[in-house]
Design an enzyme around this catalytic site. Structure first.
Site, PDB file in Angstrom:
ATOM      1  N   TYR A  51      -3.059  26.802  90.809  1.00 33.15           N
ATOM      2  CA  TYR A  51      -2.483  26.911  92.158  1.00 33.15           C
ATOM      3  C   TYR A  51      -2.387  25.506  92.753  1.00 33.15           C
ATOM      4  O   TYR A  51      -3.405  24.868  93.052  1.00 33.15           O
ATOM      5  CB  TYR A  51      -3.332  27.799  93.080  1.00 33.15           C
ATOM      6  CG  TYR A  51      -3.444  29.257  92.655  1.00 33.15           C
ATOM      7  CD1 TYR A  51      -2.575  29.817  91.714  1.00 33.15           C
ATOM      8  CD2 TYR A  51      -4.411  30.088  93.206  1.00 33.15           C
ATOM      9  CE1 TYR A  51      -2.679  31.149  91.333  1.00 33.15           C
ATOM     10  CE2 TYR A  51      -4.518  31.427  92.841  1.00 33.15           C
ATOM     11  CZ  TYR A  51      -3.656  31.949  91.894  1.00 33.15           C
ATOM     12  OH  TYR A  51      -3.765  33.268  91.519  1.00 33.15           O
ATOM     13  N   GLY A 211       1.486  43.778  98.010  1.00 37.94           N
ATOM     14  CA  GLY A 211       2.807  43.650  97.380  1.00 37.94           C
ATOM     15  C   GLY A 211       3.428  42.300  97.692  1.00 37.94           C
ATOM     16  O   GLY A 211       4.622  42.220  97.987  1.00 37.94           O
TER      17      GLY A 211
HETATM   18  N1  LIG Z   1      -4.138  36.880  88.480  1.00 38.55           N
HETATM   19  C1  LIG Z   1      -2.885  36.618  88.789  1.00 38.55           C
HETATM   20  O1  LIG Z   1      -2.049  36.402  87.907  1.00 38.55           O
HETATM   21  C2  LIG Z   1      -2.475  36.593  90.213  1.00 38.55           C
HETATM   22  C3  LIG Z   1      -1.111  36.647  90.550  1.00 38.55           C
HETATM   23  C4  LIG Z   1      -0.765  36.640  91.890  1.00 38.55           C
HETATM   24  C5  LIG Z   1      -1.744  36.582  92.876  1.00 38.55           C
HETATM   25  N2  LIG Z   1      -3.058  36.503  92.525  1.00 38.55           N
HETATM   26  C6  LIG Z   1      -4.128  36.426  93.533  1.00 38.55           C
HETATM   27  O2  LIG Z   1      -3.937  37.463  94.488  1.00 38.55           O
HETATM   28  C7  LIG Z   1      -3.944  36.902  95.801  1.00 38.55           C
HETATM   29  C8  LIG Z   1      -3.110  37.722  96.745  1.00 38.55           C
HETATM   30  O3  LIG Z   1      -1.813  37.920  96.228  1.00 38.55           O
HETATM   31  P1  LIG Z   1      -0.481  37.399  96.952  1.00 38.55           P
HETATM   32  O4  LIG Z   1      -0.767  36.221  97.817  1.00 38.55           O
HETATM   33  O5  LIG Z   1       0.533  37.309  95.875  1.00 38.55           O
HETATM   34  O6  LIG Z   1      -0.013  38.620  97.836  1.00 38.55           O
HETATM   35  P2  LIG Z   1      -0.607  39.542  99.000  1.00 38.55           P
HETATM   36  O7  LIG Z   1      -1.988  39.218  99.321  1.00 38.55           O
HETATM   37  O8  LIG Z   1      -0.240  40.914  98.574  1.00 38.55           O
HETATM   38  O9  LIG Z   1       0.357  39.136 100.223  1.00 38.55           O
HETATM   39  C9  LIG Z   1       0.305  37.871 100.806  1.00 38.55           C
HETATM   40  C10 LIG Z   1       1.378  37.800 101.879  1.00 38.55           C
HETATM   41  O10 LIG Z   1       1.116  38.775 102.874  1.00 38.55           O
HETATM   42  C11 LIG Z   1       1.148  38.203 104.175  1.00 38.55           C
HETATM   43  N3  LIG Z   1       0.089  38.867 104.954  1.00 38.55           N
HETATM   44  C12 LIG Z   1      -1.243  38.928 104.643  1.00 38.55           C
HETATM   45  N4  LIG Z   1      -1.901  39.683 105.540  1.00 38.55           N
HETATM   46  C13 LIG Z   1      -0.973  40.109 106.426  1.00 38.55           C
HETATM   47  C14 LIG Z   1      -1.030  40.924 107.577  1.00 38.55           C
HETATM   48  N5  LIG Z   1      -2.173  41.481 107.984  1.00 38.55           N
HETATM   49  N6  LIG Z   1       0.111  41.160 108.277  1.00 38.55           N
HETATM   50  C15 LIG Z   1       1.291  40.621 107.871  1.00 38.55           C
HETATM   51  N7  LIG Z   1       1.419  39.829 106.785  1.00 38.55           N
HETATM   52  C16 LIG Z   1       0.291  39.579 106.072  1.00 38.55           C
HETATM   53  C17 LIG Z   1       0.909  36.738 103.973  1.00 38.55           C
HETATM   54  O11 LIG Z   1       1.661  36.010 104.933  1.00 38.55           O
HETATM   55  P3  LIG Z   1       0.975  34.955 105.962  1.00 38.55           P
HETATM   56  O12 LIG Z   1       0.419  33.858 105.143  1.00 38.55           O
HETATM   57  O13 LIG Z   1       2.145  34.547 106.807  1.00 38.55           O
HETATM   58  O14 LIG Z   1      -0.055  35.739 106.717  1.00 38.55           O
HETATM   59  C18 LIG Z   1       1.441  36.464 102.571  1.00 38.55           C
HETATM   60  O15 LIG Z   1       2.789  36.062 102.593  1.00 38.55           O
HETATM   61  C19 LIG Z   1      -3.432  35.481  95.566  1.00 38.55           C
HETATM   62  O16 LIG Z   1      -3.787  34.642  96.620  1.00 38.55           O
HETATM   63  C20 LIG Z   1      -4.114  35.111  94.289  1.00 38.55           C
HETATM   64  O17 LIG Z   1      -5.434  34.690  94.573  1.00 38.55           O
HETATM   65  C21 LIG Z   1      -3.424  36.520  91.203  1.00 38.55           C
END
Ligand SMILES: NC(=O)c1ccc[n+]([C@@H]2O[C@H](COP(=O)([O-])OP(=O)(O)OC[C@H]3O[C@@H](n4cnc5c(N)ncnc54)[C@H](OP(=O)(O)O)[C@@H]3O)[C@@H](O)[C@H]2O)c1
Length: 321
Positions: A51, A211
């Site tokens: 990252y 998502g």
């Molecule tokens: N192992 C893997 O291959 C892999 C792959 C992908 C992700 N991950 C891990 O999973 C974590 C989470 O996944 P992700 O970041 O892809 O997606 P997520 O957590 O499903 O969604 C993140 C998005 O949601 C928004 N958000 C969060 N809380 C919110 C709320 N209460 N209301 C409105 N919007 C909200 C954030 O925007 P704002 O920033 O504007 O709040 C951000 O754009 C990553 O940080 C990473 O650590 C792992």
């Protein structure tokens, strides 16, 4: 999942990937403040060496120094991000391949780099981010197990793997956690991954539990440079159809008086004590909003409603991993 003192960790953690600008710009000072808040809320922090090409772990290091409680840090290695490092090409379905290295020598180098950037003596939980298609997973997991024996790592996990690979990895060394995409947006983990994780007594850490923001209802269009343009679920007709289905989930959340994000997280928490969502956000207020989902208990009737609205495969658009 438990920390090294045997204490159960909070069932909602914090995903730090969003602090690297993949889903819109991020400011480093605000990012450290956000991470510090998440640590102080005793949320597991999920990062990875790839990252921001090491930058994310450096932000986590700064936050650890500012935090007032002991952190629980999970990181990952395996995606090659440094000049001069080689690896195997892995198709992802994201429109581009990743380069992965799971060789013993690489694992050893990667762990030492993670420890240095995080500024810790031991990594609480270390994942193989993706398995190297040209290296036997036994070699990769054995190298991780050696790091456990050396005290550099407390527990190990695997990510983006098949059920069979989980079993094989667990035969080499106990697997504490499996990380896989899991949410109402993508429920395929329920077919084989979750039953296998339950059988071996591990945790299922659900990545992109919102998502990648879609389930919050705030993602209706994407900027040109947004990484989520690579997600088939957020392209063309799939996106339009998926937004229509989302309206029904938003309506359930509205009737319950919770936000769509909280409903998505409460649904995951209801799938089992060992299912740990790790939502990411750049905003402290949203971290608190998301954590509140731990206090929302969904009734069997609501869970059935959500099953009917979003069964496995309902949201259109496939990814390979
Ligand atoms: N192992 C893997 O291959 C892999 C792959 C992908 C992700 N991950 C891990 O999973 C974590 C989470 O996944 P992700 O970041 O892809 O997606 P997520 O957590 O499903 O969604 C993140 C998005 O949601 C928004 N958000 C969060 N809380 C919110 C709320 N209460 N209301 C409105 N919007 C909200 C954030 O925007 P704002 O920033 O504007 O709040 C951000 O754009 C990553 O940080 C990473 O650590 C792992």
């Amino acid at each position: 999942m438990f920390d090294k003192n045997g204490q159960r960790i909070k069932q909602i953690g914090y995903g730090a990937m969003v602090l690297e600008g993949y889903y819109g710009q991020s400011d480093d000072n605000a990012a450290v403040e956000t991470l510090t808040h998440a640590i102080n809320q005793q949320m597991m922090i999920d990062t990875a060496d790839a990252y921001g090409a090491g930058h994310n772990e450096e932000l986590v290091c700064q936050a650890i120094k500012q935090a007032s409680v002991a952190p629980f840090i999970a990181t990952k290695f395996g995606i090659v991000y440094e000049e001069g490092e080689k690896g195997s090409q892995l198709d992802t379905g994201w429109g581009f391949p990743l380069t992965i290295n799971g060789s013993k020598a690489y694992v050893q180098r990667a762990i030492d780099s993670c420890l240095r950037r995080l500024g810790v003596e031991q990594i609480d939980l270390l994942y193989a981010h993706y398995l190297d298609p040209n290296v036997a997973l036994e070699e990769t997991i054995s190298a991780m197990a050696e790091a456990v024996a050396a005290g550099k790592v407390a527990a190990i996990g695997v990510s983006n793997v098949t059920a069979e690979e989980i079993e094989r990895a667990n035969n080499v060394h106990p697997i504490a956690s499996v990380q896989y995409e899991y949410s109402l947006f993508r429920r395929e983990a329920e077919r084989e991954i979750l039953p296998t994780v339950n059988r071996i007594g591990a945790a299922l850490v659900a990545w992109s539990p919102l998502g990648a923001g879609f389930l919050t209802g705030n993602v209706n269009a994407l900027e040109k440079d947004d990484f989520r343009n690579n997600n088939p679920k957020m392209q063309g007709d799939n996106f339009t159809s998926n937004l229509q289905r989302l309206e029904k989930i938003k309506s359930v959340a509205f009737d319950l008086g919770v936000s769509p994000a909280q409903l998505a997280l409460a649904w995951l928490v209801a799938q089992g004590d060992n299912v740990l969502p790790i939502p990411g956000s750049r905003k402290i207020t949203r971290i608190d909003e998301n954590l509140q989902a731990l206090n929302i208990k969904l009734s069997p009737d609501i869970l059935t409603q959500l099953d009917n609205i979003a069964p496995i495969g309902a949201f259109k658009g496939a990814t390979l991993v």
